[in-house]
Design a protein around this motif. Structure first.
Motif, mmCIF file in Angstrom:
data_model
loop_
_atom_site.group_PDB
_atom_site.id
_atom_site.type_symbol
_atom_site.label_atom_id
_atom_site.label_comp_id
_atom_site.label_asym_id
_atom_site.label_seq_id
_atom_site.Cartn_x
_atom_site.Cartn_y
_atom_site.Cartn_z
ATOM 1 N N PHE A 7 13.474 6.830 9.272
ATOM 2 C CA PHE A 7 13.291 8.159 8.684
ATOM 3 C C PHE A 7 12.473 9.086 9.595
ATOM 4 N N ASP A 8 12.160 8.604 10.806
ATOM 5 C CA ASP A 8 11.519 9.424 11.839
ATOM 6 C C ASP A 8 10.245 10.070 11.325
ATOM 7 N N ILE A 9 9.334 9.232 10.834
ATOM 8 C CA ILE A 9 8.043 9.724 10.363
ATOM 9 C C ILE A 9 6.948 9.157 11.237
ATOM 10 N N PRO A 10 5.768 9.762 11.246
ATOM 11 C CA PRO A 10 4.658 9.239 12.053
ATOM 12 C C PRO A 10 4.221 7.868 11.568
ATOM 13 N N PRO A 11 3.600 7.062 12.433
ATOM 14 C CA PRO A 11 3.106 5.743 12.019
ATOM 15 C C PRO A 11 2.171 5.847 10.834
ATOM 16 N N VAL A 12 2.296 4.907 9.916
ATOM 17 C CA VAL A 12 1.443 4.869 8.721
ATOM 18 C C VAL A 12 0.154 4.143 9.085
ATOM 19 N N LYS A 13 -0.972 4.802 8.814
ATOM 20 C CA LYS A 13 -2.269 4.223 9.180
ATOM 21 C C LYS A 13 -2.855 3.448 8.001
ATOM 22 N N GLY A 14 -3.749 2.535 8.336
ATOM 23 C CA GLY A 14 -4.514 1.848 7.310
ATOM 24 C C GLY A 14 -3.796 0.687 6.655
ATOM 25 N N LEU B 105 7.515 5.099 -2.374
ATOM 26 C CA LEU B 105 6.435 5.302 -1.411
ATOM 27 C C LEU B 105 5.806 6.676 -1.617
ATOM 28 N N ASP B 106 4.531 6.747 -1.292
ATOM 29 C CA ASP B 106 3.785 7.997 -1.418
ATOM 30 C C ASP B 106 4.313 9.015 -0.408
ATOM 31 N N PRO B 107 4.795 10.175 -0.863
ATOM 32 C CA PRO B 107 5.300 11.186 0.081
ATOM 33 C C PRO B 107 4.268 11.618 1.117
ATOM 34 N N ALA B 108 2.984 11.382 0.842
ATOM 35 C CA ALA B 108 1.946 11.754 1.803
ATOM 36 C C ALA B 108 2.044 10.944 3.091
ATOM 37 N N VAL B 109 2.659 9.744 3.037
ATOM 38 C CA VAL B 109 2.803 8.926 4.246
ATOM 39 C C VAL B 109 4.241 8.891 4.752
ATOM 40 N N THR B 110 5.146 9.587 4.072
ATOM 41 C CA THR B 110 6.550 9.592 4.492
ATOM 42 C C THR B 110 7.015 10.963 4.953
ATOM 43 N N GLY B 111 6.079 11.817 5.310
ATOM 44 C CA GLY B 111 6.451 13.140 5.767
ATOM 45 C C GLY B 111 7.064 14.004 4.686
ATOM 46 N N GLY B 112 6.717 13.715 3.427
ATOM 47 C CA GLY B 112 7.245 14.499 2.317
ATOM 48 C C GLY B 112 8.539 13.971 1.749
ATOM 49 N N LEU B 113 9.157 12.993 2.411
ATOM 50 C CA LEU B 113 10.382 12.402 1.890
ATOM 51 C C LEU B 113 10.087 11.585 0.652
ATOM 52 N N ARG B 114 10.965 11.645 -0.331
ATOM 53 C CA ARG B 114 10.853 10.778 -1.503
ATOM 54 C C ARG B 114 11.713 9.550 -1.254
ATOM 55 N N LEU B 115 11.057 8.418 -1.016
ATOM 56 C CA LEU B 115 11.756 7.186 -0.665
ATOM 57 C C LEU B 115 11.527 6.131 -1.741
ATOM 58 N N VAL C 228 6.145 -4.759 8.773
ATOM 59 C CA VAL C 228 7.595 -4.663 8.969
ATOM 60 C C VAL C 228 8.181 -3.562 8.090
ATOM 61 N N VAL C 229 7.700 -3.481 6.841
ATOM 62 C CA VAL C 229 8.198 -2.451 5.927
ATOM 63 C C VAL C 229 7.995 -1.061 6.519
ATOM 64 N N PHE C 230 6.774 -0.787 6.949
ATOM 65 C CA PHE C 230 6.475 0.564 7.412
ATOM 66 C C PHE C 230 7.040 0.837 8.800
ATOM 67 N N ARG C 231 7.149 -0.178 9.641
ATOM 68 C CA ARG C 231 7.842 0.047 10.924
ATOM 69 C C ARG C 231 9.295 0.437 10.691
ATOM 70 N N ALA C 232 9.953 -0.209 9.729
ATOM 71 C CA ALA C 232 11.348 0.125 9.431
ATOM 72 C C ALA C 232 11.462 1.547 8.895
ATOM 73 N N PRO D 11 0.826 -1.212 0.000
ATOM 74 C CA PRO D 11 0.000 0.000 0.000
ATOM 75 C C PRO D 11 0.859 1.260 0.000
ATOM 76 N N HIS D 12 0.254 2.364 -0.399
ATOM 77 C CA HIS D 12 0.911 3.684 -0.396
ATOM 78 C C HIS D 12 2.165 3.684 -1.272
ATOM 79 N N SER D 13 2.096 2.979 -2.409
ATOM 80 C CA SER D 13 3.279 2.888 -3.264
ATOM 81 C C SER D 13 2.917 3.022 -4.733
#
Length: 388
Positions: free
Chosen positions: A380-387, A324-334, A371-375, A313-315
């Motif tokens: 990258f010190d971003i808020p938890p990804v919901k959903g 990953l969608d920058p909307a869930v990564t705090g604007g970072l392009r990952l 595991v992907v989103f926890r890592a 999800p979010h990719s």
């Protein structure tokens, strides 16, 4: 900095500990390279029987992260003027797709590598699930060797899901076809071409395409465990991409040690062995354009939506790689590479300049994408990804 919890690594170590404690993972490792230097951390065990801890430098199956190697090999051949990713499959494999409603004159190499070919989800093929879906079947077939011809028949054994280019649907079959095209164009084996175009140029001495008959790993390596089986009495033919989770064994059964397992069915869709350190090097080369010329690098990272494709999800997906969608990564392009197969789950994620990268591996398959989103959240010190 290596092997010390410092420079902001505390969050990553807490993530590792939490995955083992909360998600039923036997063992997990993470290797990080960023502005603070290099760091390696682990939690859990490499071997449930002995309690041996996981360690740096383990040889690991990277699963579908190997799709990026296939895409890179095709793109290198394009840069050499030997093919185009806009070529139809029919040009290189005439007649191969004249079955079950497929049309090789309309499916291009780009479609294969971006999972937009319309090929059905190969992992749900009845012949594959018949061999591996239950504990008893798995033990009976765990040493089966799959030939390229068998994998091709598997890839087209069910009708197409949609018109070429109409949508995203994750399919190993497209990468099997890409592997066959690599061999047809070059006269070399797929493994030889991955070595020529990817691993040797990057100096990856511990990264290779696993030989078809191989059921072991060089030392050191973790034991591999799986509990991803269907319940007794479930007909694999009834399993779909929507209902498969409801068909699984009841929780609480002990995992099966499947370290000695033939993975030739992965082939050019994901049968690469590597280490976390070398996967960092591979990711950084692919993410930054160090491996491929500018035109082919751009093609690799030209992405399509994965919405509705039963994938991460979010990719969005490029050619064997994702962002990953920058909307869930705090604007970072990952950017990233990821793979899961019985007994192994690996993800590599980093910034587009390669300066901040993390590779995580568990010695069991993904139960989901947590595991992907926890890592990502920890590194990258971003808020938890919901959903999820």
């Amino acid at each position: 900095m290596t092997n010390s919890v410092s420079g902001g690594r505390e969050k990553v170590q807490r993530m590792l500990d939490g995955v083992v404690a909360e998600l039923g993972v036997p063992g997990i490792v993470a290797e990080v390279r960023d502005t603070h230097g290099s760091w390696f951390g682990s939690a859990g065990v490499a071997d449930l029987e002995s309690g041996r801890p996981r360690q740096k430098g383990e040889h690991l199956h990277v699963g579908s992260a190997g799709k990026a190697f296939t895409a890179a090999a095709i793109l290198r051949l394009e840069a050499e003027g030997r093919l185009s990713i806009e070529d139809p499959v029919e040009k290189w494999l005439p007649g191969v797709l004249d079955v079950n409603g497929y049309d090789g004159s309309r499916i291009t190499l780009r479609h294969l590598l971006s999972n937009t070919s319309g090929l059905f989800t190969t992992g749900l093929a009845p012949e594959l699930t018949r061999r591996y879906a239950t504990r008893s079947a798995f033990n009976e077939h765990r040493h089966d060797i799959w030939t390229a011809d068998e994998l091709l028949r598997l890839a087209v054994s069910q009708p197409p899901l949609h018109e070429p280019g109409a949508a995203f649907a994750y399919s190993n079959g497209g990468f099997y076809l890409a592997g066959l095209i690599i061999e047809r164009v070059t006269g070399n084996s797929y493994a030889e071409e991955v070595a020529r175009t990817v691993t040797r140029p990057l100096g990856l001495a511990h990264t290779y395409v696993r030989p078809a008959g191989d059921t072991g790993y060089p030392e050191p390596h973790p034991r591999a465990y799986t509990g991803l089986f269907l319940r007794d009495g479930v007909d694999p033919a009834d399993v779909t991409s929507e209902n498969w989770q409801s068909m699984l064994e009841e929780p609480g059964l002990p995992p099966l040690d499947i370290t000695e397992f033939n993975t030739s069915w992965g082939w050019s869709a994901g049968n690469v062995v590597s280490t976390t350190g070398e996967m960092i090097e591979a990711f950084r080369a692919l993410a930054t354009g160090r491996l491929l010329p500018a035109e082919q690098h751009h093609e690799m990272w030209t992405t399509v939506s994965t919405e509705g494709g039963h994938w991460l999800p979010h990719s969005v997906y490029g050619l064997g790689v994702f962002e990953l969608d920058p909307a869930v990564t705090g604007g970072l392009r990952l950017r990233g590479m990821a793979g899961s197969m019985p007994g192994s789950h690996l993800v590599a994620v980093g910034t587009t300049d390669g300066e901040r990268t993390i590779v995580v591996h568990t010695n069991t398959e993904a139960k989901g994408w947590e595991v992907v989103f926890r890592a990502v959240e920890a590194q990258f010190d971003i808020p938890p990804v919901k959903g999820l």
